[in-house]
Design a protein around this motif. Sequence first.
Motif, PDB file in Angstrom:
ATOM      1  N   LYS A   1      49.268  38.477  40.455  1.00 40.12           N
ATOM      2  CA  LYS A   1      48.234  38.744  41.458  1.00 40.12           C
ATOM      3  C   LYS A   1      48.766  39.667  42.552  1.00 40.12           C
ATOM      4  O   LYS A   1      48.081  40.615  42.964  1.00 40.12           O
ATOM      5  N   ALA A   2      49.966  39.390  43.041  1.00 41.45           N
ATOM      6  CA  ALA A   2      50.555  40.222  44.099  1.00 41.45           C
ATOM      7  C   ALA A   2      50.724  41.665  43.627  1.00 41.45           C
ATOM      8  O   ALA A   2      50.453  42.608  44.382  1.00 41.45           O
TER       9      ALA A   2
ATOM     10  N   VAL B   1      48.442  51.346  37.398  1.00 44.71           N
ATOM     11  CA  VAL B   1      47.110  50.941  36.945  1.00 44.71           C
ATOM     12  C   VAL B   1      47.177  49.555  36.312  1.00 44.71           C
ATOM     13  O   VAL B   1      48.235  49.080  35.915  1.00 44.71           O
ATOM     14  N   PHE B   2      45.990  48.931  36.210  1.00 44.09           N
ATOM     15  CA  PHE B   2      45.888  47.672  35.487  1.00 44.09           C
ATOM     16  C   PHE B   2      44.614  47.660  34.667  1.00 44.09           C
ATOM     17  O   PHE B   2      43.683  48.439  34.903  1.00 44.09           O
ATOM     18  N   PHE B   3      44.597  46.790  33.681  1.00 49.78           N
ATOM     19  CA  PHE B   3      43.433  46.539  32.850  1.00 49.78           C
ATOM     20  C   PHE B   3      43.102  45.058  32.969  1.00 49.78           C
ATOM     21  O   PHE B   3      43.989  44.237  33.132  1.00 49.78           O
TER      22      PHE B   3
ATOM     23  N   LYS C   1      48.049  45.738  44.406  1.00 50.24           N
ATOM     24  CA  LYS C   1      48.557  47.045  44.842  1.00 50.24           C
ATOM     25  C   LYS C   1      48.163  48.179  43.894  1.00 50.24           C
ATOM     26  O   LYS C   1      48.504  49.331  44.128  1.00 50.24           O
ATOM     27  N   LEU C   2      47.468  47.853  42.807  1.00 52.29           N
ATOM     28  CA  LEU C   2      47.165  48.827  41.760  1.00 52.29           C
ATOM     29  C   LEU C   2      45.660  49.087  41.681  1.00 52.29           C
ATOM     30  O   LEU C   2      44.890  48.465  42.398  1.00 52.29           O
ATOM     31  N   GLU C   3      45.272  50.001  40.804  1.00 49.50           N
ATOM     32  CA  GLU C   3      43.857  50.302  40.606  1.00 49.50           C
ATOM     33  C   GLU C   3      43.481  50.098  39.148  1.00 49.50           C
ATOM     34  O   GLU C   3      44.282  50.318  38.245  1.00 49.50           O
ATOM     35  N   LEU C   4      42.232  49.696  38.916  1.00 52.67           N
ATOM     36  CA  LEU C   4      41.719  49.409  37.587  1.00 52.67           C
ATOM     37  C   LEU C   4      41.471  50.697  36.813  1.00 52.67           C
ATOM     38  O   LEU C   4      40.793  51.603  37.295  1.00 52.67           O
TER      39      LEU C   4
END
Length: 154
Positions: free
Chosen positions: A136-137, A75-77, A141-144
Amino acid sequence: MKICTAAALIAAVLLTGCASVDMASKEESARAKTFAAPSTGKAGLYIYRNSFVGKALKKDIFVDGKCVGESAPDVFFRTEVAGGMMHKLDTESEFSANTIELMTETGRNYFVRQYIKLGVFVGGAGLEPVTEEEGKADVLKLELAKGGHCDGTP
């Protein structure tokens, strides 16, 4: 012998399973992945977790003492902070918070990777700035994840 077996079992639990957190919509995630310029006077901040280790763990992330969210694997924020300032980023670890400081410039996006490391009793976490290209790369590949929910304090 029993201590070794118990330690191996704890390590196996930490390395398997998969924690989950509330996720943003696919549309919000796609919008964040355009890496648009931040608002006037602000810097964009992407904090993400893509490490294989510690899939069963959730770890709180704070920026300047405010909860960004509780991370889980993949995941990312995305948040915005004042540009032209030093910011303190914290993540919970085994015994105390791990902290880094990041100087930001107005109008730029910054990327910080959260990683999980094995601890004595439970896995800890750390933060490291990465290049814009690498960030960025990885984020693509992740989801928010939805932000704003933390269990502890920095």
